[in-house]
Design a protein around this motif. Structure first.
Motif, PDB file in Angstrom:
ATOM      1  N   SER A 167       0.836  -1.127   0.007  1.00  0.00           N
ATOM      2  CA  SER A 167       0.069   0.120   0.086  1.00  0.00           C
ATOM      3  C   SER A 167       0.815   1.239   0.060  1.00  0.00           C
ATOM      4  O   SER A 167       0.224   2.595  -0.228  1.00  0.00           O
ATOM      5  N   LYS A 170       0.441   3.292  -3.004  1.00  0.00           N
ATOM      6  CA  LYS A 170      -0.597   3.717  -3.233  1.00  0.00           C
ATOM      7  C   LYS A 170      -1.047   5.231  -2.844  1.00  0.00           C
ATOM      8  O   LYS A 170      -0.357   5.197  -1.779  1.00  0.00           O
ATOM      9  N   MET A 175      -8.118   7.785  -1.613  1.00  0.00           N
ATOM     10  CA  MET A 175      -9.130   6.665  -1.833  1.00  0.00           C
ATOM     11  C   MET A 175     -10.134   6.835  -0.570  1.00  0.00           C
ATOM     12  O   MET A 175      -9.930   7.683   0.221  1.00  0.00           O
ATOM     13  N   GLU A 176     -11.267   6.219  -0.794  1.00  0.00           N
ATOM     14  CA  GLU A 176     -12.214   6.361   0.191  1.00  0.00           C
ATOM     15  C   GLU A 176     -11.571   5.721   1.552  1.00  0.00           C
ATOM     16  O   GLU A 176     -10.994   4.753   1.477  1.00  0.00           O
ATOM     17  N   ASP A 179     -11.786   1.619   1.529  1.00  0.00           N
ATOM     18  CA  ASP A 179     -10.799   1.092   0.479  1.00  0.00           C
ATOM     19  C   ASP A 179      -9.650   1.303   1.120  1.00  0.00           C
ATOM     20  O   ASP A 179      -8.695   0.329   1.148  1.00  0.00           O
ATOM     21  N   ALA A 180      -9.236   2.520   1.687  1.00  0.00           N
ATOM     22  CA  ALA A 180      -7.949   2.624   2.193  1.00  0.00           C
ATOM     23  C   ALA A 180      -7.494   1.487   3.431  1.00  0.00           C
ATOM     24  O   ALA A 180      -6.358   0.905   3.737  1.00  0.00           O
TER      25      ALA A 180
END
Length: 414
Positions: A167, A170, A175-176, A179-180
């Motif tokens: 992650s 990313k 991100m929401e 989702d995160a």
């Protein structure tokens, strides 16, 4: 008990005597806050205490309008012998109904007793000497089945230290929140599984003569020989106290989180039912949902509250996002027709309830159920009721005190 008796006697004397003259509100307050309440730190246990006080310390009970227990009413005389006669009529073994508990609650008691017995047997089977003194053959006999089980559970995982998507690359900021969370939770589960696998592989090399005994390996082996979770592992995830159950739970959650990761990547994470028992940190996930809802409703997180609903058709509201929770377990009652019902004596101790829909809304938003038509039911992580997650509103019929005394509670799926 003497102090409590003196307080009650003084309260009755100052009230002028007679059941109608007793200041029951003051008496309940004294017993709740001064006599019993000071020893209770669980708010749900305190709720049970309040219901018992209203049940047993009331004018209706003293006057004989309400039964002390099934078929037994308090004597309407001041004769000591009459009260002794009532006591002699009590059964030697109290039925669950005496305390307002459902008839099938004995299953819970049997499960608790069997768990204690199993723990004691495991402690006896693994002495302190065996755990501290290295004996390759004895250790192999006791630990090989556990190592083999872990290997089978994680056969499809990449736990050999090979590079996996992280992650870190990313942009979690865009991100929401949900989702995160899934991305971080999946990575955390993988890191923990790799750490556990590394320790078990080192132990396996030792047992089969290709590795050396180190203080770290001995610490892990000492805990495993006792059937306990090594402290280093337990500090990173608070699961079961049984190491076999703990390892199985970690493997199953890692497998489930991979599916959550795929659902999040396709944008379908929140469009289907969510089983919170598949997460290592379900409380953190609910906070992510709270943050996500706060953003959409343009409200601070502190100004949000959780509401729940058991009928999908009632989940409406353009600005409200509902989340479906599945595989919740209920104890203390059965759930049929959208409301709580008495549990039959031969019913299972834990029953799976229909999906529950929850949403985070503003503090001033209207509740789905009227206050006197629902019970604020705690949702616990496990059946030991030590850690609570959230409160869920469950529809009821009749007096809520009846369900409070029955010990109604929800649990994450096992």
């Amino acid at each position: 008990f003497r102090a409590g008796s003196n307080v009650m006697e003084l309260a009755c004397q100052t009230s002028g005597g007679g059941s109608n003259g007793i200041d029951w509100l003051t008496l309940h307050g004294l017993m709740e806050n001064a006599i019993y309440g000071g020893r209770i730190d669980n708010p749900y246990d305190l709720r049970v205490l309040r219901c018992n006080l209203r049940e047993y310390f009331s004018a209706d009970l003293l006057s004989g309008q309400r039964s002390l227990m099934r078929g037994v009413k308090l004597p309407q005389s001041a004769q000591h012998a009459d009260f002794l006669d009532i006591i002699d009529r009590f059964p030697d073994i109290d039925a669950p109904a005496v305390f307002g508990l459902p008839d099938n609650i004995e299953r819970s008691m049997q499960r608790s007793l069997s768990t204690e017995v199993i723990a004691q047997l495991k402690a006896l089977s693994s002495s302190e000497a065996e755990a501290t003194t290295f004996d390759r053959e004895k250790w192999r006999v006791q630990l090989a089945p556990l190592l083999e089980t872990w290997s089978k559970l994680t056969a499809s995982f990449r736990l050999d230290g090979a590079a996996v998507p992280s992650s870190a690359g990313k942009n979690l900021q865009v991100m929401e929140p949900a989702d995160a969370f899934v991305a971080l939770e999946n990575e955390y589960a993988l890191d923990l599984a790799q750490q556990v696998n590394g320790s078990l592989q080192d132990l396996k090399k030792l047992l089969y003569g290709t590795g050396l005994l180190t203080p770290a390996i001995q610490t892990v082996a000492k805990a495993l020989l006792k059937g306990a979770v090594p402290v280093e592992w337990a500090a990173q995830w608070e699961g079961s106290e049984s190491v076999a159950t703990w390892l199985r739970g970690l493997a199953l959650r890692k497998r489930a989180l991979s599916e959550w990761q795929e659902a999040a990547a396709s944008g379908k994470l929140l469009s289907h039912g969510l089983d919170l028992s598949e997460l290592l940190h379900p409380g953190t996930f609910l906070n992510a949902l709270r943050q996500q809802s706060a953003r959409k409703q343009k409200c601070s997180m502190d100004g949000m509250k959780l509401i729940s609903c058991w009928e999908k058709e009632r989940c409406s509201g353009a600005s409200v996002e509902w989340f479906e929770l599945t595989r919740l377990l209920l104890q203390g009652a059965s759930f049929e027709g959208g409301t709580l019902l008495e549990a039959a004596s031969d019913a299972q101790e834990l029953v799976v309830v229909p999906p529950c829909y929850v949403a985070y809304v503003r503090e001033d938003a209207e509740e789905i159920y009227e206050r006197d038509r629902c019970l604020q039911t705690p949702l616990y992580y496990a059946t030991d009721r030590e850690r609570m997650l959230v409160e869920i509103s469950v529809p009821i019929a009749g007096d809520s005190a009846h369900w409070v005394l029955a010990g109604v509670a929800l649990f994450l799926g096992e």
